[in-house]
Design a protein around this motif. Structure first.
Motif, mmCIF file in Angstrom:
data_model
loop_
_atom_site.group_PDB
_atom_site.id
_atom_site.type_symbol
_atom_site.label_atom_id
_atom_site.label_comp_id
_atom_site.label_asym_id
_atom_site.label_seq_id
_atom_site.Cartn_x
_atom_site.Cartn_y
_atom_site.Cartn_z
ATOM 1 N N LYS A 261 -23.874 46.982 17.068
ATOM 2 C CA LYS A 261 -23.342 47.628 15.853
ATOM 3 C C LYS A 261 -21.852 47.338 15.680
ATOM 4 N N VAL A 262 -21.517 46.768 14.531
ATOM 5 C CA VAL A 262 -20.097 46.533 14.201
ATOM 6 C C VAL A 262 -19.426 47.901 14.000
ATOM 7 N N LYS A 263 -18.213 48.045 14.540
ATOM 8 C CA LYS A 263 -17.511 49.339 14.487
ATOM 9 C C LYS A 263 -16.291 49.265 13.556
ATOM 10 N N GLY A 264 -15.704 50.447 13.316
ATOM 11 C CA GLY A 264 -14.475 50.530 12.519
ATOM 12 C C GLY A 264 -14.728 50.429 11.035
ATOM 13 N N LYS B 221 -14.219 45.796 12.321
ATOM 14 C CA LYS B 221 -13.613 45.325 11.079
ATOM 15 C C LYS B 221 -12.147 44.967 11.356
ATOM 16 N N SER B 222 -11.660 43.969 10.634
ATOM 17 C CA SER B 222 -10.305 43.464 10.899
ATOM 18 C C SER B 222 -9.229 44.541 10.772
ATOM 19 N N ASP B 223 -9.360 45.433 9.761
ATOM 20 C CA ASP B 223 -8.300 46.446 9.595
ATOM 21 C C ASP B 223 -8.313 47.456 10.739
ATOM 22 N N ALA B 224 -9.489 47.689 11.314
ATOM 23 C CA ALA B 224 -9.572 48.604 12.466
ATOM 24 C C ALA B 224 -8.895 47.964 13.682
ATOM 25 N N ALA B 225 -9.153 46.670 13.883
ATOM 26 C CA ALA B 225 -8.541 45.963 15.021
ATOM 27 C C ALA B 225 -7.022 45.932 14.874
ATOM 28 N N GLY C 39 -11.277 39.842 13.827
ATOM 29 C CA GLY C 39 -10.304 39.346 12.851
ATOM 30 C C GLY C 39 -9.045 38.773 13.477
ATOM 31 N N PRO C 40 -8.051 38.486 12.613
ATOM 32 C CA PRO C 40 -6.879 37.723 13.067
ATOM 33 C C PRO C 40 -5.709 38.550 13.599
ATOM 34 N N ASP C 41 -5.806 39.885 13.546
ATOM 35 C CA ASP C 41 -4.599 40.681 13.840
ATOM 36 C C ASP C 41 -4.525 41.267 15.242
ATOM 37 N N THR C 42 -5.315 40.758 16.153
ATOM 38 C CA THR C 42 -5.194 41.204 17.548
ATOM 39 C C THR C 42 -4.164 40.299 18.242
ATOM 40 N N ASP C 43 -3.787 40.678 19.481
ATOM 41 C CA ASP C 43 -2.755 39.897 20.191
ATOM 42 C C ASP C 43 -3.313 38.614 20.804
ATOM 43 N N GLY C 44 -4.629 38.518 20.899
ATOM 44 C CA GLY C 44 -5.245 37.316 21.452
ATOM 45 C C GLY C 44 -6.690 37.239 21.002
ATOM 46 N N GLN C 45 -7.358 36.187 21.424
ATOM 47 C CA GLN C 45 -8.768 35.989 21.070
ATOM 48 C C GLN C 45 -9.552 35.602 22.308
ATOM 49 N N VAL C 46 -10.831 35.984 22.313
ATOM 50 C CA VAL C 46 -11.742 35.515 23.364
ATOM 51 C C VAL C 46 -13.036 35.074 22.699
ATOM 52 N N LEU C 47 -13.629 33.997 23.212
ATOM 53 C CA LEU C 47 -14.967 33.594 22.786
ATOM 54 C C LEU C 47 -15.775 33.246 24.020
ATOM 55 N N VAL C 48 -17.090 33.331 23.880
ATOM 56 C CA VAL C 48 -17.998 32.959 24.971
ATOM 57 C C VAL C 48 -18.136 31.431 24.936
ATOM 58 N N TRP C 49 -17.878 30.795 26.088
ATOM 59 C CA TRP C 49 -17.759 29.329 26.090
ATOM 60 C C TRP C 49 -19.010 28.631 25.547
ATOM 61 N N SER C 50 -20.193 29.162 25.898
ATOM 62 C CA SER C 50 -21.423 28.470 25.490
ATOM 63 C C SER C 50 -21.691 28.653 23.993
ATOM 64 N N LYS D 216 -21.836 35.888 13.516
ATOM 65 C CA LYS D 216 -20.988 35.434 12.393
ATOM 66 C C LYS D 216 -19.583 35.020 12.847
ATOM 67 N N PHE D 217 -19.038 35.725 13.862
ATOM 68 C CA PHE D 217 -17.642 35.469 14.234
ATOM 69 C C PHE D 217 -17.456 34.214 15.083
ATOM 70 N N VAL D 218 -18.555 33.602 15.528
ATOM 71 C CA VAL D 218 -18.417 32.440 16.419
ATOM 72 C C VAL D 218 -18.124 31.185 15.618
ATOM 73 N N LYS D 219 -17.031 30.514 15.965
ATOM 74 C CA LYS D 219 -16.765 29.188 15.396
ATOM 75 C C LYS D 219 -17.158 28.181 16.468
ATOM 76 N N GLN D 220 -17.970 27.198 16.078
ATOM 77 C CA GLN D 220 -18.386 26.188 17.056
ATOM 78 C C GLN D 220 -17.416 25.014 17.011
ATOM 79 N N TYR D 221 -16.727 24.793 18.134
ATOM 80 C CA TYR D 221 -15.732 23.720 18.221
ATOM 81 C C TYR D 221 -16.353 22.419 18.722
ATOM 82 N N LEU D 222 -17.623 22.481 19.089
ATOM 83 C CA LEU D 222 -18.340 21.303 19.595
ATOM 84 C C LEU D 222 -19.823 21.556 19.333
ATOM 85 N N GLN D 223 -20.566 20.489 19.079
ATOM 86 C CA GLN D 223 -22.020 20.644 18.947
ATOM 87 C C GLN D 223 -22.617 20.256 20.298
#
Ligand code: KIV
Length: 270
Positions: A158-161, A191-195, A212-223, A235-242
């Motif tokens: 569940k998405v929060k905020g 939600k970005s405004d909550a973060a 969203g973009p307003d936190t002090d850093g970012q983390v993603l799961v490598w796989s 939705k939030f995952v950007k794939q930097y490699l296929q």
């Protein structure tokens, strides 16, 4: 387009991370073995041995069946590859149900691996557990918002905020975690405004994932970020490699070359 490639030259510590808030965005990705930890080391400040490896590495439906032995095994391997990155051990479900158990398990992490910190999911209701660890010289990263270890008790991810009351609760949780001595805080699936509100409310760095973009850093799961995990893509995952497609293509070439006698050729034979 020029790519910003910060070179990390000194071992990253919890003090390094604390000092980065408001100075430079912090990067963290997950890792589960020495091979990839070696590849990632020197590029990101932190490597998280996240219990999400139970889904990617172990094909489980969620993180809940990860246990201490599994997480210790992966963390030892990651630490062998991570000479510079700060390694965070994700405390698995059921390993911090009370202060005594949490401390016993966190002591195991420090004794049996080179990880510099542990991560715990939960808000103000778990602040006393964080306090117990920090009072006993264990560095703790908090984790609020969407908490994967709550997937069954909350009936899904569940998405929060989403409303003012929930934003207020997230801010209260973040403050309680900071007061308990945590050095950083993962904010997931909000939600970005909550973060943004959470990030502004605390003096410890917030590390966002789906926040969203307003936190002090970012983390993603490598796989996820490298396109190897195909079961689902949030939705939030950007794939930097296929990654999966590249592996399949390379594997098909290998199979074809073996079947047609092209491999091994003289260059690859003694
Ligand atoms: O287990 C994990 O990979 C995590 C990240 C999603 C933050 O906890």
């Amino acid at each position: 387009m020029s790519i910003h490639r910060p070179k990390i030259e000194k071992k990253v510590t919890v003090a390094t991370i604390a000092k980065m808030k408001g100075v430079e965005p912090i990067t963290m990705i997950t890792a589960s073995d020495a091979l990839f930890a070696t590849l990632f080391d020197g590029s990101v400040e932190m490597l998280l041995v996240g219990d999400s490896l139970n889904m990617s590495f172990n094909a489980a439906p969620d993180t809940l069946s990860a246990d201490m032995e599994m997480m210790l095994y992966h963390t030892k391997a990651v630490c062998r590859g991570a000479k510079l990155a700060l390694v965070v051990f994700d405390m698995p479900f059921g390993s911090y149900t009370d202060e005594t158990k949490a401390l016993e398990n966190a002591v195991r992490v420090y004794r049996e691996t080179e990880a510099q910190a542990v991560k715990i999911e939960g808000g103000s209701e778990r602040a006393h557990i964080i306090r117990k660890l920090t009072e006993n010289s264990v560095a703790v990263m908090g984790h609020i918002g969407l908490m994967p270890q709550f997937v069954r008790s909350e009936g899904g991810y569940k998405v929060k905020g989403k409303d003012a009351g929930n934003i207020e609760k997230l801010v209260e949780d973040a403050k309680a975690i900071e007061a308990a001595g945590a050095f950083a805080l993962v904010v997931e699936g909000v939600k970005s405004d909550a973060a943004k509100a959470v990030t502004e409310a605390v003096s410890i760095p917030t590390i966002g994932i789906g926040a969203g973009p307003d936190t002090d850093g970012q983390v993603l799961v490598w796989s996820d970020m490298f396109g190897f995990f195909e079961a689902f893509k949030p939705k939030f995952v950007k794939q930097y490699l296929q990654g999966a497609a590249l592996i399949r293509e390379a594997l098909a070439t290998y199979v074809d070359e073996v079947k047609t006698g092209k491999f091994p050729d003289s260059e690859h034979s003694y």
